[in-house]
Design a protein around this motif. Structure first.
Motif, PDB file in Angstrom:
ATOM      1  N   PRO A 146       0.819  -1.235   0.000  1.00 51.59           N
ATOM      2  CA  PRO A 146       0.000   0.000   0.000  1.00 51.59           C
ATOM      3  C   PRO A 146       0.848   1.279   0.000  1.00 51.59           C
ATOM      4  N   MET A 147       2.097   1.172   0.475  1.00 55.68           N
ATOM      5  CA  MET A 147       2.939   2.371   0.536  1.00 55.68           C
ATOM      6  C   MET A 147       3.623   2.643  -0.799  1.00 55.68           C
ATOM      7  N   ALA A 148       3.750   1.617  -1.615  1.00 62.68           N
ATOM      8  CA  ALA A 148       4.557   1.737  -2.829  1.00 62.68           C
ATOM      9  C   ALA A 148       3.759   2.342  -3.980  1.00 62.68           C
ATOM     10  N   VAL A 149       4.382   3.269  -4.669  1.00 62.22           N
ATOM     11  CA  VAL A 149       3.798   3.809  -5.903  1.00 62.22           C
ATOM     12  C   VAL A 149       4.356   3.011  -7.086  1.00 62.22           C
ATOM     13  N   VAL A 150       5.665   2.850  -7.063  1.00 60.04           N
ATOM     14  CA  VAL A 150       6.331   2.113  -8.146  1.00 60.04           C
ATOM     15  C   VAL A 150       7.407   1.219  -7.530  1.00 60.04           C
ATOM     16  N   VAL A 151       7.505  -0.002  -8.021  1.00 59.41           N
ATOM     17  CA  VAL A 151       8.637  -0.870  -7.692  1.00 59.41           C
ATOM     18  C   VAL A 151       9.193  -1.330  -9.029  1.00 59.41           C
ATOM     19  N   THR A 152      10.409  -0.963  -9.320  1.00 60.28           N
ATOM     20  CA  THR A 152      10.918  -1.210 -10.671  1.00 60.28           C
ATOM     21  C   THR A 152      12.409  -1.545 -10.627  1.00 60.28           C
ATOM     22  N   PRO A 153      12.844  -2.414 -11.535  1.00 63.68           N
ATOM     23  CA  PRO A 153      14.271  -2.758 -11.556  1.00 63.68           C
ATOM     24  C   PRO A 153      15.071  -1.791 -12.423  1.00 63.68           C
ATOM     25  N   THR A 154      16.353  -1.759 -12.186  1.00 66.65           N
ATOM     26  CA  THR A 154      17.239  -0.951 -13.039  1.00 66.65           C
ATOM     27  C   THR A 154      18.590  -1.646 -13.135  1.00 66.65           C
ATOM     28  N   LEU A 155      19.203  -1.453 -14.244  1.00 64.77           N
ATOM     29  CA  LEU A 155      20.543  -2.003 -14.439  1.00 64.77           C
ATOM     30  C   LEU A 155      21.445  -0.860 -14.886  1.00 64.77           C
ATOM     31  N   GLN A 156      22.408  -0.563 -14.055  1.00 64.51           N
ATOM     32  CA  GLN A 156      23.319   0.540 -14.367  1.00 64.51           C
ATOM     33  C   GLN A 156      24.592  -0.034 -14.963  1.00 64.51           C
ATOM     34  N   LEU A 157      25.060   0.552 -16.006  1.00 67.34           N
ATOM     35  CA  LEU A 157      26.285   0.050 -16.613  1.00 67.34           C
ATOM     36  C   LEU A 157      27.090   1.203 -17.188  1.00 67.34           C
ATOM     37  N   GLY A 158      28.347   0.963 -17.352  1.00 70.71           N
ATOM     38  CA  GLY A 158      29.200   1.962 -17.968  1.00 70.71           C
ATOM     39  C   GLY A 158      29.685   1.454 -19.309  1.00 70.71           C
ATOM     40  N   GLY A 159      30.037   2.352 -20.188  1.00 68.41           N
ATOM     41  CA  GLY A 159      30.528   1.915 -21.479  1.00 68.41           C
ATOM     42  C   GLY A 159      30.994   3.095 -22.314  1.00 68.41           C
ATOM     43  N   ILE A 160      31.234   2.812 -23.564  1.00 66.25           N
ATOM     44  CA  ILE A 160      31.647   3.880 -24.478  1.00 66.25           C
ATOM     45  C   ILE A 160      30.618   3.954 -25.592  1.00 66.25           C
ATOM     46  N   ALA A 161      30.077   5.129 -25.775  1.00 70.45           N
ATOM     47  CA  ALA A 161      29.119   5.328 -26.861  1.00 70.45           C
ATOM     48  C   ALA A 161      29.856   6.007 -28.000  1.00 70.45           C
ATOM     49  N   GLY A 162      29.611   5.545 -29.168  1.00 77.16           N
ATOM     50  CA  GLY A 162      30.325   6.125 -30.290  1.00 77.16           C
ATOM     51  C   GLY A 162      29.424   6.392 -31.476  1.00 77.16           C
ATOM     52  N   ASN A 163      29.644   7.527 -32.079  1.00 81.40           N
ATOM     53  CA  ASN A 163      29.016   7.827 -33.364  1.00 81.40           C
ATOM     54  C   ASN A 163      30.162   7.746 -34.369  1.00 81.40           C
ATOM     55  N   TYR A 164      30.400   6.539 -34.788  1.00 85.91           N
ATOM     56  CA  TYR A 164      31.625   6.326 -35.553  1.00 85.91           C
ATOM     57  C   TYR A 164      31.563   6.967 -36.933  1.00 85.91           C
ATOM     58  N   SER A 165      30.337   7.211 -37.420  1.00 90.37           N
ATOM     59  CA  SER A 165      30.246   7.909 -38.697  1.00 90.37           C
ATOM     60  C   SER A 165      30.763   9.335 -38.571  1.00 90.37           C
ATOM     61  N   ALA A 166      30.701   9.857 -37.339  1.00 90.33           N
ATOM     62  CA  ALA A 166      31.212  11.222 -37.106  1.00 90.33           C
ATOM     63  C   ALA A 166      32.586  11.182 -36.466  1.00 90.33           C
ATOM     64  N   GLY A 167      33.065   9.980 -36.209  1.00 89.98           N
ATOM     65  CA  GLY A 167      34.368   9.854 -35.564  1.00 89.98           C
ATOM     66  C   GLY A 167      34.368  10.365 -34.150  1.00 89.98           C
ATOM     67  N   ALA A 168      33.206  10.245 -33.456  1.00 86.99           N
ATOM     68  CA  ALA A 168      33.102  10.774 -32.086  1.00 86.99           C
ATOM     69  C   ALA A 168      32.692   9.656 -31.129  1.00 86.99           C
ATOM     70  N   SER A 169      33.290   9.695 -29.983  1.00 85.26           N
ATOM     71  CA  SER A 169      32.901   8.723 -28.957  1.00 85.26           C
ATOM     72  C   SER A 169      33.105   9.356 -27.584  1.00 85.26           C
ATOM     73  N   ARG A 170      32.422   8.784 -26.611  1.00 87.89           N
ATOM     74  CA  ARG A 170      32.665   9.242 -25.233  1.00 87.89           C
ATOM     75  C   ARG A 170      32.171   8.175 -24.270  1.00 87.89           C
ATOM     76  N   SER A 171      32.736   8.205 -23.085  1.00 85.91           N
ATOM     77  CA  SER A 171      32.289   7.232 -22.075  1.00 85.91           C
ATOM     78  C   SER A 171      30.946   7.703 -21.519  1.00 85.91           C
ATOM     79  N   VAL A 172      30.090   6.746 -21.247  1.00 82.50           N
ATOM     80  CA  VAL A 172      28.752   7.091 -20.742  1.00 82.50           C
ATOM     81  C   VAL A 172      28.401   6.195 -19.559  1.00 82.50           C
ATOM     82  N   VAL A 173      27.453   6.673 -18.780  1.00 80.59           N
ATOM     83  CA  VAL A 173      26.844   5.846 -17.740  1.00 80.59           C
ATOM     84  C   VAL A 173      25.421   5.597 -18.210  1.00 80.59           C
ATOM     85  N   ALA A 174      25.084   4.344 -18.372  1.00 81.21           N
ATOM     86  CA  ALA A 174      23.773   4.020 -18.930  1.00 81.21           C
ATOM     87  C   ALA A 174      22.883   3.383 -17.874  1.00 81.21           C
ATOM     88  N   SER A 175      21.601   3.650 -18.029  1.00 77.16           N
ATOM     89  CA  SER A 175      20.609   3.007 -17.168  1.00 77.16           C
ATOM     90  C   SER A 175      19.693   2.169 -18.031  1.00 77.16           C
TER      91      SER A 175
END
Lengths: 467, 237
Positions: free
Chosen positions: A95-124
């Motif tokens: 009765p107290m809960a509005v939402v109970v939900t899982p999450t997975l946090q991960l780190g990685g590198i996102a890249g837009n290789y067509s633009a030759g750009a990348s950066r490290s990201v924290v993803a959820s």
């Protein structure tokens, strides 16, 4: 003729002095209430933001918060679904809960290789509709800056990135990011990229596989590289459906949100999916101690073998507690300063009144008024001053706060990426109102105590002789 | 029964390193229902003696008995209650409460005595009428002349119908005509209320009206004169 009426008439006897004393109280109380209201607005705003994003409580594998935030494979919870079910079945927690939900946090590198750009990201990795439901939590009727994640109903490979990430990945045009200068290299193929570091060969190979499947001209596609549970690199090709401003620049520059299933596939592949946290959002923050105790007991009984812990939003977001402590110390300092000023102002007023009315005090004592009666008379005068000062101060504070709240003044707090309206919560903050008014009356009583006692202790014959 | 009896009273004031004897070996009885004047030059001890009789000061030695009660052993609160019940005061500078009307000033001792509101109102109106200020009940002291203020002060002193009324130089701040009128009024009220009035004064007008005159010199009783009607007439002439 009761003591209160006599006290009131005595206050009116020297109107200018009483008015000056009242003015000091009104200015002091107004300043305290406005600063307190401003502080409340900041803290309630922060609380609302944190609860919308990270819930009130989180169940995590022990040590994850301190040591494992970049290591989801070592700190994953394979039984997260059972934990959620247990919470939703529990007669106290449900009765107290509005939402109970899982999450997975991960780190990685996102890249837009067509633009030759990348950066490290924290993803959820998250369940979009549940997280959007969390964003609706607004127990204090704050102005909410949270925007729903555009992941709800979107394809499995859809992601939302912070505007900072979009800038770094040269996705400004595709995502229509304002105030973003896109370099010409964004349109260049990865082989011809003149800017950015060349990607590793194995990543390029994985990317090439993903890239072959995407339609040409889809410039909002990125690749994300992450380490799997077994330590091998894995790449997912993702579609950025939106760049959102998450408010804080540091988050905007690294944040990426994706569907939980996508994140689990990236980390665990075909293995058993896990989550790094189960988020529980409550109806009210006041329920947190009870919910936490119950949740801890539930985990201890139903998941005895699991090294789990329950963390609250204040622990998960140290900035909240630090801001609270900082604002509390400032509020305390200002309140102390104003309290001392009011203390001496009223003390001086009452002291002068005692001196001026010494013969009157002697007369009253001769007529049979006890020492306590004299003390009571002066205390009543101080209490009346305190009460009138509090009412007027409160009224002025409410009027000024109304003006501020309707002025449209805004500022960008340190570290934030957009301006917030300057608001003060005076009327809505009952503890602040009651505390400040009672504090002001307490200061009034304390400041009058010594002059009142001095008046009560006067020798009658000395008082009558006083010129 | 004497309303006031003093036995071997001594009172010394300490002014820095100097000790000033104010009263020494004072013994006297105030007769009931009479107009008594403490007479003597300035600094003779009249006011000190009046303060001791009024229980607003305590002697260093001796015994003060007022209304048959030894008062020096009473606590401060008990003494306050005792004053409220048994003693009325009239001051040289009237000492009315400036924020109260004439009516409220007279009413104040009755509030202290916890008299019901209706009875209070009746009593105050009677007293205002008795002192000739029936129409000035709503006036504040600042709106009254010196003589009128002293009339209010007299009414206030008589409000609780005390058997002992003390007045310290009650005519000193009034012109002779007004002073005479005030003394006449007090004399009349003293007789009507059958109260003992004790004055300190060196005003011959006041002394002339007295039943008893106690002469004080250098803190000691120098003589007591108890007058008959005949001697009073002579003193008045």
């Amino acid at each position: 003729m009761n003591t209160w009426l006599l006290a009131l008439r005595n206050l009116l006897r020297n109107r200018r002095r009483s008015l000056a004393t009242l003015l000091a109280m009104v200015v002091g109380l107004t300043a305290i209430l406005l600063f307190g209201g401003y502080r409340s607005n900041i803290l309630y705003g922060m609380e609302t933001g944190f609860v919308q994003q990270s819930g009130h409580l989180q169940v995590q594998r022990r040590g994850y918060f301190l040591d494992g935030s970049d290591n989801p494979s070592a700190y994953g919870m394979p039984r997260y679904r059972e934990i959620i079910d247990a919470i939703q079945r529990d007669p106290v927690l449900a009765p107290m809960a509005v939402v109970v939900t899982p999450t997975l946090q991960l780190g990685g590198i996102a890249g837009n290789y067509s633009a030759g750009a990348s950066r490290s990201v924290v993803a959820s990795g998250l369940v979009a509709n549940e997280r959007n439901h969390m964003l609706q939590w607004n127990d204090y009727d704050m102005i909410s800056y949270a925007q729903p994640l555009a992941l709800e109903g979107a394809a499995e490979d859809a992601v939302v990135v912070g505007t900072g990430v979009a800038r770094k990945l040269q996705l400004c045009a595709a995502l229509e990011v304002a105030n973003c200068r896109q370099t010409p290299a964004a349109d260049a193929p990865v082989e011809a990229a003149a800017t950015g570091s060349p990607a590793p060969d194995d990543v390029l190979a994985l990317s090439a596989l993903e890239k072959a499947q995407q339609p040409r001209g889809a410039y909002n596609r990125i690749e994300m590289l992450a380490a799997t549970a077994s330590g091998a690199p894995n790449v997912a090709s993702l579609t950025v459906v939106k760049a959102s401003n998450f408010g804080i620049k540091a988050i905007d520059d690294i944040y990426l949100a994706m569907h939980l299933a996508q994140a689990q596939k990236l980390i665990y592949g075909a293995g058993r999916p896990e989550a790094t946290a189960v988020i529980m959002q409550l109806r009210h923050t006041a329920q947190m101690p009870e919910a936490r105790a119950r949740l801890t007991a539930l985990l201890a009984s139903d998941f005895a073998g699991e090294p789990l812990e329950v963390l609250d939003f204040q622990t998960l977001n140290p900035m909240y507690r630090q801001t609270d402590e900082f604002m509390a110390s400032m509020f305390g300092f200002i309140a102390l300063l104003i309290g001392v000023i009011v203390l001496f102002t009223i003390g001086n007023t009452m002291g002068t009144a005692v001196m001026e009315r010494t013969v009157e005090i002697g007369t009253l004592r001769a007529m049979g008024v006890r020492r306590g009666g004299i003390r009571r008379l002066f205390m009543c005068e101080a209490l009346l001053l305190g009460a009138i000062g509090s009412v007027v101060g409160l009224t002025v504070a409410l009027m000024v706060s109304w003006f501020i709240n309707h002025s449209g003044w805004a500022w960008t707090p340190p570290g934030y990426s957009y301006a917030y309206l300057i608001l003060v919560r005076v009327w809505q903050d009952v503890p602040l109102l009651v505390g400040s008014v009672l504090g002001m009356i307490a200061v009034t009583v304390a400041s009058a105590w010594w002059p009142a006692s001095r008046a009560a202790k006067l020798q009658i014959v000395d008082a009558l002789r006083h010129a | 029964m004497h309303p006031v009896s003093l036995r071997k009273i001594a009172k010394v004031y300490h002014l820095d390193a100097v000790t000033v004897p104010a009263l020494a070996e004072v013994s006297l009885d105030i007769r009931p229902g009479v107009f008594t004047v403490l007479s003597g030059p300035s600094g003779s001890g009249k006011t000190t003696l009046l303060n001791l009789i009024g229980c607003i000061d305590r002697p260093d030695e001796g015994e003060v008995i007022v209304a048959d009660q030894a008062v020096q052993s009473m606590s401060d609160d008990a003494l306050s209650d005792f004053r409220a019940r048994h003693i009325g005061f009239v001051f040289q500078t009237f000492n009315l409460l400036p924020v109260l009307t004439a009516f409220e000033n007279i009413e104040y001792p009755l509030v202290l005595a916890k008299m019901p509101a209706a009875a209070r109102k009746k009593r105050v109106l009677e007293l205002l009428d008795a002192v000739g200020l029936a129409e000035r009940g709503d006036s504040r002291p600042g709106q009254l002349s010196g003589g009128q203020r002293q009339r209010v002060a007299i009414a206030r002193a008589l409000a609780t119908a005390p058997k002992l009324v003390l007045a310290d130089e009650p005519t000193a701040n009034l012109d002779s005509q007004t002073g005479a009128a005030i003394i006449a009024l007090m004399r009349k009220l003293q007789r009507e209320h059958d109260a003992s009035f004790v004055f300190s004064s060196h005003d011959p007008q006041v002394r002339a009206e007295a039943d008893d005159v106690i002469f004080i010199r250098d803190g000691r009783i120098a003589g007591v004169e108890q007058r008959t009607a005949a001697t009073q007439e002579r003193a008045a002439s």
